[in-house]
Scaffold this motif. Structure first.
Motif, mmCIF file in Angstrom:
data_model
loop_
_atom_site.group_PDB
_atom_site.id
_atom_site.type_symbol
_atom_site.label_atom_id
_atom_site.label_comp_id
_atom_site.label_asym_id
_atom_site.label_seq_id
_atom_site.Cartn_x
_atom_site.Cartn_y
_atom_site.Cartn_z
ATOM 1 N N GLY A 18 0.511 -0.675 0.116
ATOM 2 C CA GLY A 18 0.060 0.102 -0.026
ATOM 3 C C GLY A 18 0.823 1.202 0.042
ATOM 4 O O GLY A 18 0.222 2.158 0.244
ATOM 5 N N ASN A 19 2.268 1.625 0.098
ATOM 6 C CA ASN A 19 3.057 2.238 -0.217
ATOM 7 C C ASN A 19 3.381 2.447 -1.118
ATOM 8 O O ASN A 19 4.567 2.425 -1.948
ATOM 9 N N HIS A 20 2.557 3.633 -1.873
ATOM 10 C CA HIS A 20 2.774 2.989 -3.599
ATOM 11 C C HIS A 20 4.025 4.214 -3.752
ATOM 12 O O HIS A 20 3.969 5.402 -3.347
ATOM 13 N N GLN A 21 4.781 4.361 -5.240
ATOM 14 C CA GLN A 21 5.283 5.520 -5.713
ATOM 15 C C GLN A 21 4.283 5.856 -7.160
ATOM 16 O O GLN A 21 4.288 5.438 -8.030
ATOM 17 N N TYR A 22 4.130 6.811 -7.231
ATOM 18 C CA TYR A 22 3.741 7.659 -8.316
ATOM 19 C C TYR A 22 4.569 8.275 -8.829
ATOM 20 O O TYR A 22 5.237 9.703 -7.918
ATOM 21 N N VAL A 23 5.207 7.741 -10.309
ATOM 22 C CA VAL A 23 6.602 8.822 -11.080
ATOM 23 C C VAL A 23 6.326 9.961 -11.530
ATOM 24 O O VAL A 23 5.176 10.029 -12.085
ATOM 25 N N ARG A 24 7.119 11.041 -10.981
ATOM 26 C CA ARG A 24 7.167 12.681 -11.878
ATOM 27 C C ARG A 24 7.589 12.556 -12.687
ATOM 28 O O ARG A 24 7.131 13.162 -13.707
ATOM 29 N N SER A 25 9.217 12.025 -12.527
ATOM 30 C CA SER A 25 9.933 12.159 -13.877
ATOM 31 C C SER A 25 11.165 10.723 -14.074
ATOM 32 O O SER A 25 11.058 10.476 -12.287
ATOM 33 N N VAL A 26 11.147 10.861 -15.067
ATOM 34 C CA VAL A 26 12.348 9.504 -14.509
ATOM 35 C C VAL A 26 13.818 10.131 -15.730
ATOM 36 O O VAL A 26 13.542 10.242 -17.125
ATOM 37 N N ALA A 27 15.299 10.345 -15.126
ATOM 38 C CA ALA A 27 16.067 10.665 -15.979
ATOM 39 C C ALA A 27 17.682 10.074 -16.039
ATOM 40 O O ALA A 27 17.115 8.767 -14.565
ATOM 41 N N LEU A 28 18.109 9.970 -16.784
ATOM 42 C CA LEU A 28 18.642 9.253 -17.451
ATOM 43 C C LEU A 28 20.211 9.394 -16.809
ATOM 44 O O LEU A 28 20.732 10.795 -17.341
ATOM 45 N N ASP A 29 21.415 8.723 -15.950
ATOM 46 C CA ASP A 29 22.725 10.144 -16.334
ATOM 47 C C ASP A 29 24.001 9.773 -17.002
ATOM 48 O O ASP A 29 23.389 9.212 -18.127
ATOM 49 N N CYS A 30 24.471 10.269 -17.248
ATOM 50 C CA CYS A 30 25.432 10.586 -18.487
ATOM 51 C C CYS A 30 26.020 9.675 -18.712
ATOM 52 O O CYS A 30 26.051 9.733 -19.967
#
Length: 137
Positions: free
Chosen positions: A88-100
């Motif tokens: 029940g401890n959800h994570q709603y994604v706001r952004s995803v970035a890939l490192d260099c």
């Protein structure tokens, strides 16, 4: 095998270990571990607090990007898991970035409840002693 903190060299690693629907242009940028995984550092979108580190393969990243729900690959269970599906401890994604280097993802989430399986808000709750070097003039 290089040391764990040694920089990677050469082209991105070969394709995923498991079938995936990830956009090939994104997949081509990933540097995977030998078992097809990329580290995912997860932080709170509103505060920047680091909550946890997990692993994604190409399909977990595809599911995360297309559903807005943080989806990871469980190395111990050998299966996908959507954060919060059982706890029940959800994570709603706001952004995803890939490192260099293409070998780590930064996933910013709206965290509902605890991020850590221990019930703590963050998995990083154990401080270790650090000896500071003397300041140089």
């Amino acid at each position: 095998m290089p040391a764990p903190d040694a920089p990677l060299t050469g082209a991105p690693s070969p394709g995923p270990a498991r079938p995936s629907r990830l956009d090939p242009a994104i997949a081509a940028k990933l540097r995977r571990t030998p078992d097809g995984l990329v580290a995912a550092v997860v932080r709170a979108h509103d505060t920047g607090e680091v909550l946890m580190v997990a692993w994604m393969d190409d399909e977990a990243l595809h599911r995360t990007l297309t559903t807005g729900r943080a989806t990871y690959w469980s190395r111990s269970r050998g299966e996908y898991w959507v954060k919060g599906a059982t706890s029940g401890n959800h994570q709603y994604v706001r952004s995803v970035a890939l490192d260099c280097d293409g070998d780590a993802l930064l996933v910013s989430v709206e965290q509902v409840g605890a991020a850590c399986h221990t019930g703590q808000r963050t998995c990083f709750f154990t401080d270790l002693p650090v000896s500071s070097p003397e300041e140089t003039p």
